[in-house]
Design a protein around this motif. Structure first.
Motif, mmCIF file in Angstrom:
data_model
loop_
_atom_site.group_PDB
_atom_site.id
_atom_site.type_symbol
_atom_site.label_atom_id
_atom_site.label_comp_id
_atom_site.label_asym_id
_atom_site.label_seq_id
_atom_site.Cartn_x
_atom_site.Cartn_y
_atom_site.Cartn_z
ATOM 1 N N ASN A 127 -31.733 54.010 -3.994
ATOM 2 C CA ASN A 127 -31.172 54.756 -4.004
ATOM 3 C C ASN A 127 -30.844 55.738 -2.964
ATOM 4 O O ASN A 127 -31.201 56.767 -2.325
ATOM 5 C CB ASN A 127 -33.221 55.600 -4.438
ATOM 6 N N ARG A 128 -29.513 55.134 -3.037
ATOM 7 C CA ARG A 128 -28.476 55.817 -1.958
ATOM 8 C C ARG A 128 -28.394 57.031 -2.345
ATOM 9 O O ARG A 128 -28.285 57.709 -1.196
ATOM 10 C CB ARG A 128 -27.904 55.104 -1.589
ATOM 11 N N SER A 129 -28.407 57.525 -3.336
ATOM 12 C CA SER A 129 -28.121 58.763 -3.555
ATOM 13 C C SER A 129 -28.796 60.555 -2.667
ATOM 14 O O SER A 129 -28.275 60.821 -2.288
ATOM 15 C CB SER A 129 -27.946 59.162 -5.264
ATOM 16 N N GLU A 130 -29.722 59.743 -2.586
ATOM 17 C CA GLU A 130 -30.992 60.566 -1.948
ATOM 18 C C GLU A 130 -31.288 59.519 -0.772
ATOM 19 O O GLU A 130 -31.964 60.587 0.212
ATOM 20 C CB GLU A 130 -32.574 61.126 -2.806
ATOM 21 N N LYS A 135 -28.905 62.123 3.842
ATOM 22 C CA LYS A 135 -28.958 63.328 3.471
ATOM 23 C C LYS A 135 -29.986 64.022 3.742
ATOM 24 O O LYS A 135 -30.440 64.862 3.243
ATOM 25 C CB LYS A 135 -28.979 63.095 2.070
#
Length: 178
Positions: A127-130, A135
């Motif tokens: 889940n590298r987007s979050e 971030k």
């Protein structure tokens, strides 16, 4: 005859802060190994927007999280940078218990341990987007919901140390001061 050799893994990260992706990686590594050494990297740095938390605070975040998850087969080792890449693996070896395999996706870390004949394995990105420290720190600064991306014990430690106030203050410049 069954081998009695313990398979111990090594994982290094800055853990600024320790997030759900880190927790998932630790659990995956422990499915393949008897224990894990978690190196708290860049241990000498704190109180910056990139490294807002001390090594001790990161130690608390990780140990409280793993305790809550009933994970006890780990070692936490603060590891300061040595600024001499050719010496770094020896530095790690001097600080940490012996280990058999290194888990990393960092090209430099991979290269340095490979040159010293360690088995190096890649990690799946989770889940590298979050779930990235960058971030999460940005969300802290902006007042956005960051808590859902870290284990509850990490939220508790950050509140305990007034970490949000710290990172917000560190993100300002002298021009922002009234």
């Amino acid at each position: 005859m069954q081998s009695t050799k313990e398979h111990r893994a090594f994982l290094i990260g800055r853990f600024q802060p320790f997030h759900l992706g880190h927790l998932e990686i630790v659990k995956r590594i422990l499915r393949e190994n008897d224990s894990i050494i978690i190196g708290i990297g860049s241990a000498q740095y704190s109180h910056t927007t990139v490294n807002p938390f001390t090594a001790g605070e990161r130690h608390l975040m990780i140990s409280r999280t793993l305790e809550r998850e009933h994970v006890y087969n780990y070692y936490l080792v603060p590891i300061e940078d040595v600024n001499a890449n050719s010496l770094w693996v020896s530095h790690v070896e001097a600080l940490a218990p012996k280990f058999d395999v290194v888990y990393t996706n960092n090209p430099l870390v991979r290269r340095l341990f490979t040159e010293k004949h360690y088995e190096v394995r890649s990690l799946p990105m989770v889940n590298r987007s979050e779930w990235t420290g960058t971030k999460i720190r940005e969300k802290m600064i902006k007042g956005e919901n960051w808590e859902q991306n870290v284990p509850e014990p990490v939220v508790e430690v950050i509140r305990e140390i007034d970490g949000i106030s710290r990172i917000r203050q560190l993100s300002t410049t002298d021009e922002d001061v009234p």
